[in-house]
Design a protein around this motif. Structure first.
Motif, PDB file in Angstrom:
ATOM      1  N   GLN A 399      42.820  41.234  43.638  1.00  0.00           N
ATOM      2  CA  GLN A 399      43.576  42.354  44.600  1.00  0.00           C
ATOM      3  C   GLN A 399      44.052  43.264  43.523  1.00  0.00           C
ATOM      4  O   GLN A 399      44.995  44.076  43.758  1.00  0.00           O
ATOM      5  N   SER A 400      43.279  43.268  42.085  1.00  0.00           N
ATOM      6  CA  SER A 400      43.727  44.467  41.374  1.00  0.00           C
ATOM      7  C   SER A 400      42.625  45.504  41.404  1.00  0.00           C
ATOM      8  O   SER A 400      41.582  45.555  42.093  1.00  0.00           O
ATOM      9  N   ALA A 401      42.704  46.334  40.402  1.00  0.00           N
ATOM     10  CA  ALA A 401      41.629  47.462  40.380  1.00  0.00           C
ATOM     11  C   ALA A 401      41.165  47.473  39.021  1.00  0.00           C
ATOM     12  O   ALA A 401      41.926  47.626  38.306  1.00  0.00           O
ATOM     13  N   ILE A 402      39.730  48.143  38.915  1.00  0.00           N
ATOM     14  CA  ILE A 402      39.208  48.438  37.799  1.00  0.00           C
ATOM     15  C   ILE A 402      39.050  49.928  37.479  1.00  0.00           C
ATOM     16  O   ILE A 402      38.275  50.516  38.772  1.00  0.00           O
ATOM     17  N   HIS A 403      39.469  50.746  36.644  1.00  0.00           N
ATOM     18  CA  HIS A 403      39.504  52.075  36.708  1.00  0.00           C
ATOM     19  C   HIS A 403      38.449  52.609  35.788  1.00  0.00           C
ATOM     20  O   HIS A 403      38.323  52.184  34.508  1.00  0.00           O
ATOM     21  N   VAL A 404      37.469  53.255  36.159  1.00  0.00           N
ATOM     22  CA  VAL A 404      36.613  54.015  35.639  1.00  0.00           C
ATOM     23  C   VAL A 404      36.764  55.423  35.270  1.00  0.00           C
ATOM     24  O   VAL A 404      36.840  56.296  36.474  1.00  0.00           O
ATOM     25  N   LEU A 405      37.478  55.890  34.033  1.00  0.00           N
ATOM     26  CA  LEU A 405      37.967  57.423  33.797  1.00  0.00           C
ATOM     27  C   LEU A 405      36.859  57.997  32.935  1.00  0.00           C
ATOM     28  O   LEU A 405      36.468  57.673  31.966  1.00  0.00           O
ATOM     29  N   LEU A 406      36.493  59.218  33.416  1.00  0.00           N
ATOM     30  CA  LEU A 406      35.357  60.087  32.806  1.00  0.00           C
ATOM     31  C   LEU A 406      36.035  61.470  32.086  1.00  0.00           C
ATOM     32  O   LEU A 406      37.130  61.681  32.253  1.00  0.00           O
ATOM     33  N   GLY A 407      35.871  61.481  30.839  1.00  0.00           N
ATOM     34  CA  GLY A 407      36.340  62.624  30.243  1.00  0.00           C
ATOM     35  C   GLY A 407      35.099  63.377  29.509  1.00  0.00           C
ATOM     36  O   GLY A 407      33.879  62.910  29.834  1.00  0.00           O
ATOM     37  N   PRO A 408      35.588  64.297  28.531  1.00  0.00           N
ATOM     38  CA  PRO A 408      34.351  65.098  27.866  1.00  0.00           C
ATOM     39  C   PRO A 408      33.642  64.236  27.149  1.00  0.00           C
ATOM     40  O   PRO A 408      34.062  63.687  26.059  1.00  0.00           O
ATOM     41  N   GLN A 409      32.210  63.863  27.393  1.00  0.00           N
ATOM     42  CA  GLN A 409      31.336  63.049  26.710  1.00  0.00           C
ATOM     43  C   GLN A 409      32.053  61.541  26.416  1.00  0.00           C
ATOM     44  O   GLN A 409      31.701  60.887  25.281  1.00  0.00           O
ATOM     45  N   THR A 410      32.939  61.192  27.418  1.00  0.00           N
ATOM     46  CA  THR A 410      33.368  59.820  26.967  1.00  0.00           C
ATOM     47  C   THR A 410      33.517  59.140  28.443  1.00  0.00           C
ATOM     48  O   THR A 410      33.584  59.945  29.349  1.00  0.00           O
ATOM     49  N   ILE A 411      33.571  57.774  28.490  1.00  0.00           N
ATOM     50  CA  ILE A 411      33.754  57.004  29.492  1.00  0.00           C
ATOM     51  C   ILE A 411      34.749  55.873  29.246  1.00  0.00           C
ATOM     52  O   ILE A 411      34.472  55.179  28.245  1.00  0.00           O
ATOM     53  N   THR A 412      35.786  55.592  30.044  1.00  0.00           N
ATOM     54  CA  THR A 412      36.789  54.667  29.798  1.00  0.00           C
ATOM     55  C   THR A 412      36.846  53.648  30.869  1.00  0.00           C
ATOM     56  O   THR A 412      36.948  53.869  32.051  1.00  0.00           O
ATOM     57  N   VAL A 413      36.699  52.272  30.648  1.00  0.00           N
ATOM     58  CA  VAL A 413      36.805  51.233  31.447  1.00  0.00           C
ATOM     59  C   VAL A 413      38.122  50.357  31.347  1.00  0.00           C
ATOM     60  O   VAL A 413      38.224  49.874  30.220  1.00  0.00           O
ATOM     61  N   ALA A 414      39.078  50.320  32.300  1.00  0.00           N
ATOM     62  CA  ALA A 414      40.388  49.937  32.172  1.00  0.00           C
ATOM     63  C   ALA A 414      40.514  48.700  33.250  1.00  0.00           C
ATOM     64  O   ALA A 414      40.410  49.052  34.375  1.00  0.00           O
ATOM     65  N   ASP A 415      41.109  47.505  32.849  1.00  0.00           N
ATOM     66  CA  ASP A 415      41.427  46.380  33.925  1.00  0.00           C
ATOM     67  C   ASP A 415      42.686  46.380  33.620  1.00  0.00           C
ATOM     68  O   ASP A 415      43.429  46.948  33.185  1.00  0.00           O
ATOM     69  N   GLN A 416      43.304  45.428  34.598  1.00  0.00           N
ATOM     70  CA  GLN A 416      45.003  45.016  34.631  1.00  0.00           C
ATOM     71  C   GLN A 416      44.982  43.651  34.475  1.00  0.00           C
ATOM     72  O   GLN A 416      45.851  42.891  34.712  1.00  0.00           O
ATOM     73  N   GLY A 417      44.023  42.900  33.669  1.00  0.00           N
ATOM     74  CA  GLY A 417      44.078  41.375  33.035  1.00  0.00           C
ATOM     75  C   GLY A 417      45.268  41.405  32.054  1.00  0.00           C
ATOM     76  O   GLY A 417      45.820  42.328  31.731  1.00  0.00           O
TER      77      GLY A 417
END
Length: 486
Positions: A399-417
């Motif tokens: 019941q949590s979310a994984i966030h995929v954040l885009l930026g200038p020539q970057t990509i970030t994957v963040a979890d709530q673990g």
């Protein structure tokens, strides 16, 4: 003692000994050589003057003294002024003495006027000449002083083919000593210059040789095979150019490079196989245990449990093999098949691949941020994001979310673990290194982040990991490669 100093001292010693012996030979030979030349000149002068004196000797004019034309012509010649430069030596006086004796050895003429009437018959030069032999001698005016030596050379005065007298020319050694001293000084200066030049050449040769040996040593140190944990880094896989050197040193460098190519990766493969064997032991042991139990009569529920365990371990082995093959192919690649692609499109494609699994676990997938494009290989970028998403799902709570954040020539994957310990963050990306899942079970194969690291290295980018409390954030930065291409 260092190799360079040994070479320099050996070179300097050899050249110094050579210079010493050569200079010694020159110094020893100077005086005899000068005396030989002087004697040769006196011989010619004596025979020439003897021929001129023969007429006066035949007429008896020499016996009468001053009536002799020969005596009149040579009288006082030593007092005549002279200014002559013999190479770099100045000559300001005539110091050759001329004497004439009759056949009994009595002096009839002396250019210095000192020994008229003296008996020279016992002097070696006169005695031998009167007997028809070559007559010459060297006598010291002062017995203890070598510098007072005088060289005498005699020639016969012939009258009607018979020896009627002896003409003797003499020259003091001090008259040529200045020439000898000048030659010795020049040789000494030349020898010193030779030694200094030898030292300079020795320094240059030693420096050149040691410099190339150090380049070979540096090359040998740089081309050491990577360890299992180093192989994913940029520094470990960067190619090292073979140093360009002349002659045998260049051949040695090329031989070292050929040897490196033959031996490269042996330690790495050994560590790789050892780690892989360790990883295979657990699933193989679990499959074997479950298989042995399945051979017995078990309740349907237990049989189903052990059968599922066999399937799970087989899946784990399959994943391990697949990821090993992926990593192996990536490590063999040296260049990309790059084309313009979108990070947002790559992220959506990776999210679609795990969407059903995420839905079953009740985990949401969220994509945010502006799109970026660059010269990347789309398939590899999708694979890297997929591995990050799979890794995040292993640790994300239900019941949590994984966030995929885009930026200038970057990509970030963040979890709530739960994240990982700060001390373990630097080890993320090592082959087969894993951290426990929140439920205590072992997670994954430990190859996912290694694959991501290799993909980023191929793209000239980097991976950054940080704890976000709660959760873990992994950022892929493609900006360096994009900047290089544009």
């Amino acid at each position: 003692m260092r190799l360079g100093l040994r070479l320099f001292f050996a070179f300097f010693l050899i050249n110094g000994l050579a210079a010493f012996f050569v200079l010694r030979v020159f110094m020893v030979e100077i005086k005899p050589s000068v005396r030989k030349v002087t004697e040769d000149t006196l011989v010619e002068a004596a025979y020439a003057l003897a021929a001129l004196a023969s007429t006066d000797m035949a007429s008896g004019a020499l016996q009468r003294g001053s009536d002799s034309l020969f005596a009149q012509q040579l009288a006082g010649y030593t007092q005549k002024p002279v200014q002559a430069w013999i190479w770099d030596t100045r000559k300001s006086r005539l110091d050759m003495r001329i004497t004439v004796t009759d056949r009994q050895g009595m002096v009839l003429f002396d250019s210095t006027g000192k020994d008229l009437g003296a008996d020279y018959s016992r002097w070696r030069d006169v005695y031998r000449t009167l007997r028809g032999e070559y007559g010459a001698r060297t006598t010291r005016d002062v017995p203890e002083d070598e510098a007072s030596s005088v060289m005498y050379v005699s020639a016969p005065i012939l009258v009607d083919g018979q020896i009627a007298g002896v003409l003797t020319v003499s020259k003091p050694s001090r008259s040529v000593q200045r020439i000898v001293d000048s030659a010795e000084r020049k040789i000494a200066r030349g020898g010193l210059l030779f030694v200094l030049l030898s030292a300079g050449v020795g320094c240059a040769v030693t420096w050149w040789f040691v410099l190339h040996v150090r380049r070979l040593r540096s090359y040998a140190q740089q081309v050491q095979g990577p360890t299992l944990n180093e192989a994913a880094s940029t520094a470990a896989t960067a190619p090292v150019a073979v140093p360009q050197m002349p002659g045998e040193l260049g051949e040695l460098a090329q031989a070292m490079d050929n040897m490196r190519k033959r031996l490269e990766g042996r330690d790495y493969i050994e560590g790789y196989v050892r780690a892989l064997t360790h990883e295979l032991k657990s699933p193989v042991a679990a499959i074997r245990g479950a298989g042995e139990l399945l051979q017995e009569d078990l309740p349907a529920q237990d049989r189903e449990l052990f059968a599922q365990q066999v399937l799970d371990q087989c899946e784990r082995l399959q994943n391990l093999v697949d990821q090993l093959l992926q990593l192996s192919r990536l490590e063999q690649r040296q260049q990309l098949h790059a084309a313009r692609c979108s990070l947002q499109q790559c992220a959506r494609q990776a999210m679609d691949q795990i969407a059903s699994t995420a839905q079953q676990r009740g985990i949401g997938l969220e994509l945010e941020g502006p799109d970026s494009t660059g010269p990347w290989e789309q398939g590899l970028v999708v694979l890297a994001i997929s591995n990050l998403l799979q890794n995040a799902m292993d640790f994300a709570p239900p019941q949590s979310a994984i966030h995929v954040l885009l930026g200038p020539q970057t990509i970030t994957v963040a979890d709530q673990g739960p994240g990982v310990s700060d001390s373990l963050v630097p080890r993320l990306g090592e082959r087969f290194f894993t951290t426990p899942r929140p439920d205590g079970r072992r997670s994954g194969t430990g190859l996912g982040l290694s694959i991501v690291l290799r993909i980023m290295h191929l793209h000239g980018g980097s991976m950054h990991v940080r704890n976000t409390c709660p959760g873990l954030s992994v950022t892929l930065d493609f900006s360096r490669m994009d900047g290089e291409r544009h």
